[in-house]
Write a protein that holds these residues in place. Structure first.
Motif, PDB file in Angstrom:
ATOM      1  N   LYS A 279      15.407  52.110  29.565  1.00 53.73           N
ATOM      2  CA  LYS A 279      15.610  50.813  30.068  1.00 53.73           C
ATOM      3  C   LYS A 279      17.265  50.392  29.950  1.00 53.73           C
ATOM      4  O   LYS A 279      17.627  49.683  28.964  1.00 53.73           O
ATOM      5  CB  LYS A 279      14.885  49.804  29.460  1.00 53.73           C
ATOM      6  N   PRO A 280      18.173  50.814  30.631  1.00 53.86           N
ATOM      7  CA  PRO A 280      19.626  50.881  30.365  1.00 53.86           C
ATOM      8  C   PRO A 280      20.143  49.413  30.392  1.00 53.86           C
ATOM      9  O   PRO A 280      21.159  49.121  29.679  1.00 53.86           O
ATOM     10  CB  PRO A 280      20.150  51.788  31.541  1.00 53.86           C
ATOM     11  N   SER A 281      19.442  48.445  30.974  1.00 49.65           N
ATOM     12  CA  SER A 281      19.787  47.324  31.154  1.00 49.65           C
ATOM     13  C   SER A 281      19.421  46.200  29.864  1.00 49.65           C
ATOM     14  O   SER A 281      19.897  45.201  29.382  1.00 49.65           O
ATOM     15  CB  SER A 281      19.451  46.493  32.184  1.00 49.65           C
ATOM     16  N   GLY A 282      18.712  47.188  28.986  1.00 49.64           N
ATOM     17  CA  GLY A 282      18.152  46.472  27.584  1.00 49.64           C
ATOM     18  C   GLY A 282      17.192  45.504  27.729  1.00 49.64           C
ATOM     19  O   GLY A 282      16.623  45.295  29.004  1.00 49.64           O
ATOM     20  N   LEU A 283      16.610  44.827  26.998  1.00 45.98           N
ATOM     21  CA  LEU A 283      15.807  43.554  26.815  1.00 45.98           C
ATOM     22  C   LEU A 283      16.139  42.520  27.789  1.00 45.98           C
ATOM     23  O   LEU A 283      15.381  41.845  28.704  1.00 45.98           O
ATOM     24  CB  LEU A 283      15.306  43.207  25.425  1.00 45.98           C
TER      25      LEU A 283
END
Lengths: 292, 254, 358
Positions: A279-283
């Motif tokens: 999930k490269p865009s993070g939380l």
């Protein structure tokens, strides 16, 4: 259970420090798209100023904090004005390399400064060695104070960005510099101010961290753990930085206890690699794509 | 079977419908233009065709083969080249290097041969160069051959981008606003070149354009879009006199 | 000032532009070959380090300068190369084989880490590679029965097809040969389709893609080649210092490797050589300077990082094209004399260009 609670609390406490350093990254990243690799070293220098005020000049703890915050805010603004503004508009990584250079200089200068040097120092706090009993777990007051003070700082920052004129101007600038500029916001000055705030936040982190790791010239390397924190939360998100910091702190605390030796130091990096992979865009990060 | 077909193309970004149920066919050898006011979804259709965005629904067929779902770098191999609205050149390379990159799909050599620069690589390099020179001659770029793109004026960069697309040897050329930012003279040259593309090189052209004089001069057929939906399709004259198109551009007549 | 009249496309794919260039490179080669006779043993040792860093520089230049991908974890590949060499040599594997294995293993490691990491851009890639570097360093420290952990590993001298590389002059010639082969390979690569694809990715990913370039594949190739070269450098480095331990491969080494290309000058292999020379020469110059400084300053351990940081900042602000860029400017100044203009190499700054979307 008490064991678990203790681990969780110490994880949250160290996580707060990561969160604050990450917050500093994110503030600067949102404003100028620069990632400040010297953020950890800013934290270190802030720690040294707090030490100087309290131990060498004999000021009370709270006065020392205010002193260090003020000095470092000026330092942050000066750094932006002198070294970073000339490279504004260069490729992103050129600017990052500049901050790496700033980090080298800071570490070098600190070790050469009389009274600081390469030794390790302690900042005396009013709540040292006091213990609170919560649910059968013995919690040190120092850890508790880290959490309380981080929460307080977050509240202050939230109010600042939400309600003050300059705070709102900063938000506008981070959304769209050109539009903000056209609306009459002095973008360059806002950026300078952001560097000042970010340096002050890092200093605060340094002062909170001081009772746990002490103050020394290589203290800044602890700040590198804030990168995983910022990425886990989603680079560019302020709540993300806080949550990411807490997650990294907790992961580290628990892996130090439940996993074999050695995992504690790299747990943060394993987590960040997994997050980047899946999930490269993070939380809380937003997914952006280039318009063509 | 037609040359290029878009079938019921739709795409949504979040809740926003950028393109809804757009279908059209392009015949081999024609110049097909998409017009529409800002935000009509013209460039989005280009991005769908070059597979940068996957469509929410619908299919794209090129020479009878479905291309939706392919990886974006595959379109060039199929023979579809494009230019960009805001020029996307390789800024820190020369014009010639830009054109040679356009020859990528014609690469015949393996990595290990290139490391040693064996005779096949040398021969292939000279062949690539000859192909690039043909395009340079076609578009009169001789003067800029060894200039770095970053220093060139806007009008020239626009031509270089077209040149780079042509070196890929396309069957279908997508042009995203070829005349935007050009002065009338440059715009005129562009119109000539688009006509030459069709006549001399036999390339089918699909373009997005705002300049109606250019559109009516070169286009065989025109598709008008508004807010992602098809308004009218026909010759340039038919579309321009369509009341719905006039309404979309100028508002309702009372 | 020279003019080039070209009559054949073959002239443009040649290695050297004209006879004058050939002359200078032959002269350079002769000078480099004569060096061990001219210089004292200690300086030859330093030259060996420069050559090793040239190999690192070539790899980093390919990745950062030409493909536009950053790495802050390349010390990990240096470590893979060094430990592979140490372990294989201890088992009696001949040098040519162990060196190839070091290159191959680091290349494969680069390929494996590159595949997922290179979907990432800019700062994310920097953080991912940095995390990888930390993990490898920790693994080396903890995997004691193989790597010796913190007590490190000893290496014996190289036996190169029966020739014992037992002094710095021999080591120098070995490295010089490798550097020549590697640089020739890299220059060949950059004048071929693969090299151009790298440059395309650096300048605009979106149009590279529309030209038919498979982004992930070419980024991974670039990463793997640069990792393999770093592995070769690691193997040589291990022999040069004869003792390796985990802290020789920490984050600061990775950062030093990346700064090398920024100081040398992005986007040219000359820059890699200049950068390598700079990184090795700087500590020597500082040691030399210390004799002339007041003892209060000279004895400080912080002197070197301070000067290093200041020079790095100064270069990025005043000479973003690095040492090579400065060299090109000086050369142009003299060849155009007296017609050189100050703004000739000025680049436009793109203030509003966002790197978030690339």
């Amino acid at each position: 259970m008490a064991q678990f609670l203790q681990l969780a609390l110490s994880g949250i406490a160290i996580g707060c420090v990561y969160a604050l350093v990450a917050l500093g990254f994110v503030l600067i990243y949102k404003a100028t798209e620069t990632v400040n690799f010297a953020q950890g070293d800013v934290m270190m220098l802030g720690g040294f100023f707090a030490y100087t005020a309290t131990a060498l000049m004999g000021w009370p703890y709270w006065a020392g904090i205010v002193f260090a915050l003020a000095v470092m805010a000026i330092f942050g603004m000066a750094a932006e004005r002198i070294v970073l503004r000339p490279v504004l508009g260069q490729a992103q990584f050129t600017v990052v390399m500049v901050t790496i250079g700033v980090g080298y200089v800071m570490r070098g200068v600190v070790t050469m400064t009389p009274g600081w040097g390469t030794d390790t120092y302690k900042i005396a706090t009013p709540f040292a060695e006091k213990v609170v009993n919560i649910g059968g777990a013995a919690i040190s007051l120092e850890q508790l104070m880290i959490i309380v003070m981080t929460a307080a700082l977050c509240a202050v920052l939230f109010a600042f960005f939400r309600f003050t004129r300059i705070g709102i101007a900063m938000q506008a600038t981070s959304q769209n510099q050109l539009a903000a500029y056209y609306m009459g916001i002095p973008v360059a000055r806002v950026n300078t101010l952001i560097w000042g705030i970010s340096a002050a936040v890092a200093t605060f982190a340094g002062i909170l961290l001081a009772p746990i790791t002490f103050v020394h010239a290589n203290m800044g390397f602890i700040g590198l753990k804030a990168f995983p924190a910022a990425v886990v939360g989603g680079f560019g998100s302020i709540p993300g930085a806080i949550v990411g910091g807490l997650i990294i702190g907790l992961v580290e605390s628990f892996s130090g206890f439940y996993l074999p030796e050695g995992f504690k130091d790299i747990a943060a990096y394993i987590v960040v690699l997994l997050v980047l992979m899946f999930k490269p865009s993070g939380l809380f990060g937003e997914k952006l794509r280039k318009k063509v | 079977m037609s040359f290029f077909t878009a079938e019921n193309l739709s795409i949504q970004f979040g809740g926003v419908k950028a393109v809804t149920n757009v279908s059209f066919e392009v015949e081999r050898g024609e110049v097909f233009t998409i017009i529409g006011p800002n935000g009509a979804g013209k460039t989005t259709i280009f991005n769908l065709i070059s597979l940068i965005y996957p469509p929410t629904s619908g299919r794209i067929l090129f020479e009878g083969q479905e291309i939706t779902g392919l990886a974006p770098h595959r379109v060039a191999n199929l023979g579809i080249a494009r230019t960009f609205q805001n020029i996307e050149l390789f800024e820190h390379a020369t014009v010639l290097q830009n054109l040679l990159i356009g020859r990528h799909t014609h690469r015949t050599t393996a990595l290990w041969q290139e490391l040693l620069f064996l005779p096949p690589v040398r021969r292939a390099e000279i062949a690539h160069r000859e192909a690039a020179e043909k395009v340079i001659d076609f578009l009169d770029l001789q003067h800029y051959r060894d200039s770095f793109v970053a220093g060139l004026p806007y009008g020239v960069r626009k031509v270089v981008e077209l040149a780079r697309a042509l070196t890929t040897g396309p069957k279908l050329q997508l042009l995203d606003e070829p005349s935007s930012g050009l002065n009338p003279e440059e715009s005129d040259d562009m119109a000539f070149w688009i006509e030459d593309l069709k006549k001399d090189l036999g390339i089918t052209v699909l373009m997005v354009e705002h300049d109606m004089s250019l559109v009516s001069r070169v286009s065989d057929r025109v598709l008008a879009l508004n807010q992602g939906e098809m308004l009218a399709l026909g010759t340039s004259r038919e579309v321009q006199s369509d009341p719905r198109v006039i309404e979309a551009y100028l508002g309702k007549q009372e | 000032m020279r003019f080039y009249f070209k009559t054949d496309y073959a002239q443009d794919v040649r290695l050297f532009q004209d006879g004058v260039q050939v002359f200078w490179y032959v002269a350079l080669a002769a000078a480099l070959l004569a060096l061990p006779v001219l210089l004292p043993e200690y300086l030859i040792g330093q030259m060996v380090f420069i050559l090793i860093y040239c190999i690192i520089g070539a790899g980093m230049m390919l990745l950062i300068g030409y493909t536009g991908q950053i790495s802050l974890g390349h010390a990990a590949f240096l470590a893979v190369g060094a430990y592979t060499e140490a372990l294989l040599q201890a088992r009696g594997v001949p040098f040519a084989v162990s060196l190839s294995a070091a290159a191959l293993l680091s290349g494969v490691a680069g390929f494996i880490i590159g595949m997922p990491a290179l979907r990432l851009k800019g700062i994310y890639l920097a953080i991912a590679t940095m995390a990888f570097g930390f993990i490898v360093e920790e693994v080396i420290t903890r995997w004691e029965h193989v790597t010796g952990g913190n007590s490190g590993k000893q290496l014996k001298q190289i036996d190169f097809f029966g020739i014992a590389i037992d002094n710095d002059a021999r080591f120098y010639y070995l490295c010089l040969g490798l550097v020549a082969v590697i640089f020739l390979g890299m220059i060949n690569l950059m004048r071929s389709p693969t090299g151009r694809a790298f440059v395309a990715i650096r300048d605009s990913e979106i149009s590279a893609q529309s030209m038919g370039i498979h982004l992930a594949r070419y980024k991974t190739i670039s990463f793997a080649i640069s990792a393999a070269l770093t592995g070769v450098a690691g193997a040589l480095y291990a022999h040069k210092v004869q003792f390796i331990s985990p802290e020789q491969f920490n984050l600061l080494v990775s950062i030093e490797m990346a700064t090398l290309v920024f100081i040398g000058g992005l986007g040219s292999f000359h820059g890699a050589v200049f950068g390598a020379a700079f990184i090795i020469a700087l500590p020597q110059v500082i040691v030399f300077m210390k004799d002339y400084l007041p003892t209060a300053i000279a004895q400080q351990t912080g002197l070197q990082p301070t000067i290093f940081g200041l020079i790095l900042i100064a270069f990025l602000i005043f000479e973003p094209l690095g040492i090579y860029g400065r060299w090109v400017k000086i050369r142009t100044y003299f060849s155009l004399f007296p017609f050189y203009r100050g703004g000739m190499f000025r680049r436009q700054k793109a203030y509003m260009k966002s790197d978030r979307l690339k």
